[in-house]
Every structure is written in structure tokens, then in C-alpha cells.
Scaffold this motif. Structure first.
Motif, PDB file in Angstrom:
ATOM      1  N   HIS A 210     -95.363 -33.972 -12.278  1.00 20.88           N
ATOM      2  CA  HIS A 210     -95.507 -35.219 -11.649  1.00 20.88           C
ATOM      3  C   HIS A 210     -96.504 -35.288 -10.362  1.00 20.88           C
ATOM      4  O   HIS A 210     -96.828 -36.182  -9.687  1.00 20.88           O
ATOM      5  N   LYS A 233     -99.445 -36.669 -18.396  1.00 21.68           N
ATOM      6  CA  LYS A 233     -99.039 -37.734 -17.502  1.00 21.68           C
ATOM      7  C   LYS A 233    -100.341 -38.202 -16.955  1.00 21.68           C
ATOM      8  O   LYS A 233    -101.222 -38.851 -17.408  1.00 21.68           O
ATOM      9  N   ARG A 376     -85.878 -45.794 -14.991  1.00 20.33           N
ATOM     10  CA  ARG A 376     -85.109 -44.657 -14.565  1.00 20.33           C
ATOM     11  C   ARG A 376     -83.648 -44.834 -14.306  1.00 20.33           C
ATOM     12  O   ARG A 376     -83.557 -45.390 -13.388  1.00 20.33           O
TER      13      ARG A 376
HETATM   14  N1  LIG Z   1     -92.179 -36.350 -22.540  1.00 26.25           N
HETATM   15  C1  LIG Z   1     -91.849 -37.796 -22.854  1.00 26.25           C
HETATM   16  C2  LIG Z   1     -91.417 -37.973 -23.906  1.00 26.25           C
HETATM   17  O1  LIG Z   1     -91.697 -37.233 -25.162  1.00 26.25           O
HETATM   18  C3  LIG Z   1     -91.206 -39.489 -24.482  1.00 26.25           C
HETATM   19  C4  LIG Z   1     -90.727 -40.396 -23.269  1.00 26.25           C
HETATM   20  C5  LIG Z   1     -91.180 -40.054 -22.074  1.00 26.25           C
HETATM   21  C6  LIG Z   1     -91.590 -38.727 -21.833  1.00 26.25           C
HETATM   22  C7  LIG Z   1     -91.655 -38.346 -20.308  1.00 26.25           C
HETATM   23  O2  LIG Z   1     -92.727 -37.685 -20.108  1.00 26.25           O
HETATM   24  C8  LIG Z   1     -90.917 -38.786 -19.285  1.00 26.25           C
HETATM   25  C9  LIG Z   1     -91.159 -38.006 -17.849  1.00 26.25           C
HETATM   26  N2  LIG Z   1     -91.100 -36.761 -17.868  1.00 26.25           N
HETATM   27  C10 LIG Z   1     -90.460 -38.660 -16.767  1.00 26.25           C
HETATM   28  O3  LIG Z   1     -90.757 -38.493 -15.569  1.00 26.25           O
HETATM   29  O4  LIG Z   1     -89.711 -39.404 -16.936  1.00 26.25           O
END
Ligand SMILES: Nc1c(O)cccc1C(=O)C[C@H](N)C(=O)O
Ligand SMILES: Cc1ncc(COP(=O)(O)O)c(C=O)c1O
Length: 422
Positions: A210, A233, A376
């Protein structure tokens, strides 16, 4: 606080990164504030994918050594193109694996329990994948999960540097922490934590998912032992794009915990010996054949970051999130929102984190009205105005849309429950 639309237009006019928006495909009639989960496709990334496909078409097997980007060296080349983003030397970074497999690799390499020092220190707010990986690594070494210490948060959103330091007891062998928390966006003080860990003889690594492409880092200067991150990201590498890792050069020459033939010194690799000669750089932490087609977008997108420079990206990002918070405070007080990210610049990452008891359905209402946030669990709304492609006008419009949703209680049309993917 100036809440006029004309002021947003003025801020856009002053923005010296504004030309970068045209480099991206912005979905129609959409304000995309989810670049901290999946960044948008850029035209450069599209071209670089095409160029790798063309090299396959033209050179077939010889693509490993021929063409503008010989595939054999691409992971290292992309690593060197990323090194300024993390404040490392070119050979300390390689593009390989996924975030989670890189964490497995780095723990397999750097977690060497000995005597009293057998524990891993993490925190209770990190993304679950990291915690699952740490627990499984403990099990592989024959320890139960009580060997994982998770520093507690006092407010449920942030971590206190002093509490983390207090948890660096003499039974800790390894520390793995996020650079920026995925919910509240808090930046941890990586410099101080590294210094304090090393004073106690503890190895320390960070998950930069992040923070990469959003804030500057000085990993080599701080002496951080290792780091790993995803490129999909803020770096806009595309869904499932290959991830990255950094290993401080003081650790070069060691065998990786999880070896494979791509861990090899490049000159030796095709000698096909059964004794590995590890590469003398971060490349040693690769395992098998690189996923070329999912590395390819990074050639284009990292070029954009080299042109924009992470310092300017961070400056604009801070202005965007600051403007967003000020508008929320001016326009949305009394509607039940709490700004739950740190407000000061030094501790705030690239997104704003709002808490609200109706968060899941407010997110659905925002999406219906053309604003893409993410939810979230249990009550968080993340809004990420991204420096390279979002505008101050979009921030202004988002707050206006959010106010209408609250005034008219438009969220009532939806169930206050997350979708399968949030
Ligand atoms: N890696 C993801 C995926 O395969 C599907 C949906 C979202 C993600 C995400 O990266 C979420 C992210 N790591 C988060 O901060 O919530
Ligand atoms: C902080 C953090 N760590 C790890 C992951 C998991 O990464 P991956 O699915 O790329 O392995 C994510 C997001 O998906 C994340 O936000």
C-alpha cells in the motif's frame, strides 16, 4: 476552506502532473477512486504487453536473448526500473512471484530460529494473507502459531511505534510489518522500527503493497533487510501482475530458502548443475521461469513513474487526500462519518479511510452513482484519489455525490452487506 467548484478547477489548473491523466484509460462516466486496490490500464502498459507478444511472435525461443527486451533479463531490468521507488540500488530489487509467495520466500530465507530467538513479530492489523503465510512458515519449521506475536492496536485502526518496539523482546527472530496499513492507510515509521530491530539483533522486513508508487521509501539508507510488494495497485501493473521483492545487499550471496533454477547466477544457469550457484543479487530469490506476460505491463507503467518522479506523485497525493478530508469535514459533518486515517501528512498514506455504520451500502450507492470506492469490513470506505490520473474536480464531485446519497438516504435501497468481492 474554499468549497466552490471553481476552486477545484483552479487546483487542477495548477497541477503539474495533469498531463498524465491522458496516459490512462479512464472508464466512462466513472470517478475511479480504487487505484489502491487495482490501478488503471495505461496506454504505455498496453504497448509494452504488445511488444512482448510481438517478440514471442517474431523470435519464438530466441526471445529469451533477442529483441528490445530479452526475456532472460527482464525481471532484473524491471527491478532496476523500480529501485528509485523504494530507495534501493538496482541490483537489490527484482520483479518476481506474487506478494504472498515472495513473503514465503523471504521468511523461508530470513527466519532462522536459534536458541531463545524463535518468534516472529507481526501486528493484528495486517492483511490476512501475510498472517496466513507467517503461520504456515512457523508450522513448516515445527513451531505452533503461539510463536507469532501480533502487536495490538489501541484504537482498532492504527499501530503505535512504541508498542511495536516494546514487543521486540529477546525471543524475537524476525519482524514482518506493513509499510502502510491497508485499512486506515497509516504509514509506519520504517526508519525507527528498522533501527530498533537491528539494535536488538532482529531481522526486519516490510510489506509495501500500500505504499509502493504512492510514497517515497529509503530502504537501503534505513538498512531494511527485505521488502516485498504487489505491482497492481498504485503501480498499475494490471490484475495479477508479477510482484517484486527487495533484499539489502548485505545479504547477497546467501542461498534462498526456496531455491529454483532462476535463483541461479545467470551465466551458470544453463550449465544445468545440481549444485546451485546463487545469483549475487536480489535475483537469487526468484524460483522458476518468470511470468513474462504478466510482467510486461510494468515496462510501460514504470516508465511513467520514472517520468513523473515519486516525489511529485507524493506531493500531489497529499494535496488530493487533504482536499478530500477538508471537503468531507465541511460538507458531511452530522452524517455519521469518522475520518479514521491519520490526518497528518507524515503518517497518512495514499487513501482516505471513512468509517460509517452503513458503509457497505453507502459503497453500493456510490458505485451506482459512478464513484468507485472499496468497502473494507466491517464498516470502512476507502477512497483513493490517485496522483497520476485523478483530479481535484473528481474529489469535489465525489463529496457532492456522497452528500446527496446521505441527504436523500439513497443507500436505503441496498442491503448493508458486502458482495463476494468487495
Ligand atoms: N488482490 C486482490 C484481488 O485478487 C481481488 C480483489 C482485491 C484485491 C486486493 O488487492 C485487495 C487489497 N490487497 C486490499 O488492500 O484490500
Ligand atoms: C498488504 C497486502 N499484503 C498482501 C496482499 C496479497 O497479495 P497477493 O494476492 O498479490 O499475494 C495484499 C493484497 O491483495 C495486500 O494488500
Amino acid at each position: 476552506m474554499n468549497t466552490e467548484k471553481t476552486y477545484a478547477a483552479y487546483l487542477d489548473q495548477q497541477d503539474d502532473l495533469k498531463s498524465f491523466r491522458d496516459e490512462f484509460y479512464i472508464p466512462n462516466n466513472t470517478i475511479y477512486f480504487d487505484g489502491n486496490s487495482l490501478g488503471l490500464l495505461s496506454k504505455r502498459a498496453e504497448q509494452s504487453v504488445e511488444s512482448i507478444l510481438n517478440s514471442w511472435k517474431r523470435y519464438a525461443i530466441d526471445g529469451w536473448s533477442e529483441g528490445a527486451q530479452p526475456w532472460y533479463y527482464l525481471s532484473e531490468k524491471l527491478g532496476s526500473m523500480s529501485c528509485e521507488l523504494v530507495g534501493a540500488e538496482p541490483e537489490e530489487v527484482v520483479v518476481t512471484g506474487s506478494t504472498t509467495t515472495n513473503l514465503h520466500q523471504l521468511v523461508a530465507s530470513f527466519y532462522n530460529p536459534e536458541g531463545r530467538k524463535t518468534k516472529i513479530l507481526a501486528d493484528e492489523l495486517n492483511f490476512p494473507s501475510d498472517i496466513y503465510a507467517l503461520k504456515s512458515q512457523l508450522k513448516l519449521k515445527g513451531y505452533d502459531t503461539s510463536h507469532l506475536i501480533q502487536v495490538k492496536s489501541q484504537d482498532g485502526n492504527t499501530l503505535n511505534t512504541q508498542s511495536i518496539i516494546a514487543a521486540m523482546t529477546d525471543d524475537v527472530a524476525l519482524i514482518v510489518l506493513p509499510s502502510v496499513l491497508y485499512r486506515s492507510g497509516q504509514i509506519l515509521d520504517m526508519k525507527t522500527l528498522t533501527y530498533e530491530a537491528h539494535k536488538r539483533g532482529i531481522i526486519i522486513g516490510f510489506d509495501l503493497c500500500h505504499s509502493i508508487g504512492s510514497i517515497p521509501h529509503h530502504l537501503s539508507e534505513w538498512g531494511v533487510d527485505f521488502a516485498f510488494w504487489c505491482n497492481y495497485k498504485h503501480l498499475n501493473g494490471g490484475p495479477g501482475s508479477v510482484a517484486s521483492l527487495y533484499v539489502n545487499k548485505k545479504h547477497f550471496g546467501n542461498e534462498p530458502g526456496l531455491a529454483g533454477w532462476f535463483s541461479s547466477d545467470k551465466e551458470k544457469q544453463f550449465d544445468m548443475e545440481h549444485t546451485l550457484t546463487p545469483a549475487q543479487n536480489a535475483g537469487a530469490y526468484q524460483i522458476g521461469t518468470p511470468h513474462l506476460l504478466s510482467s510486461a505491463p510494468l515496462l510501460g507503467t514504470l516508465e511513467l513513474f520514472q517520468e513523473a518522479g515519486i516525489k511529485r506523485v507524493r506531493e500531489k497525493s497529499l494535496r488530493l487526500t487533504n482536499y478530500l478530508m477538508e471537503l468531507i469535514e465541511a460538507e458531511l459533518s452530522g452524517y455519521g462519518f469518522t475520518i479514521a486515517n491519520p490526518k497528518d501528512d507524515a503518517a497518512r498514506g495514499g487513501h482516505v479511510f471513512l468509517e460509517h455504520k452503513e458503509a457497505a451500502r453507502i459503497c453500493k450507492a456510490l458505485k451506482t452513482d459512478g464513484v468507485i470506492p472499496d468497502f473494507r469490513t466491517p464498516n470502512g470506505i476507502r477512497l483513493a484519489p490517485v496522483a497520476l490520473y485523478n483530479t481535484f474536480r473528481e474529489v469535489w464531485q465525489t463529496v457532492k455525490i456522497l452528500k446527496t446519497i446521505m441527504v436523500e438516504e439513497r443507500y436505503n435501497k441496498f442491503e448493508n452487506k458486502r458482495g463476494v468481492i468487495a
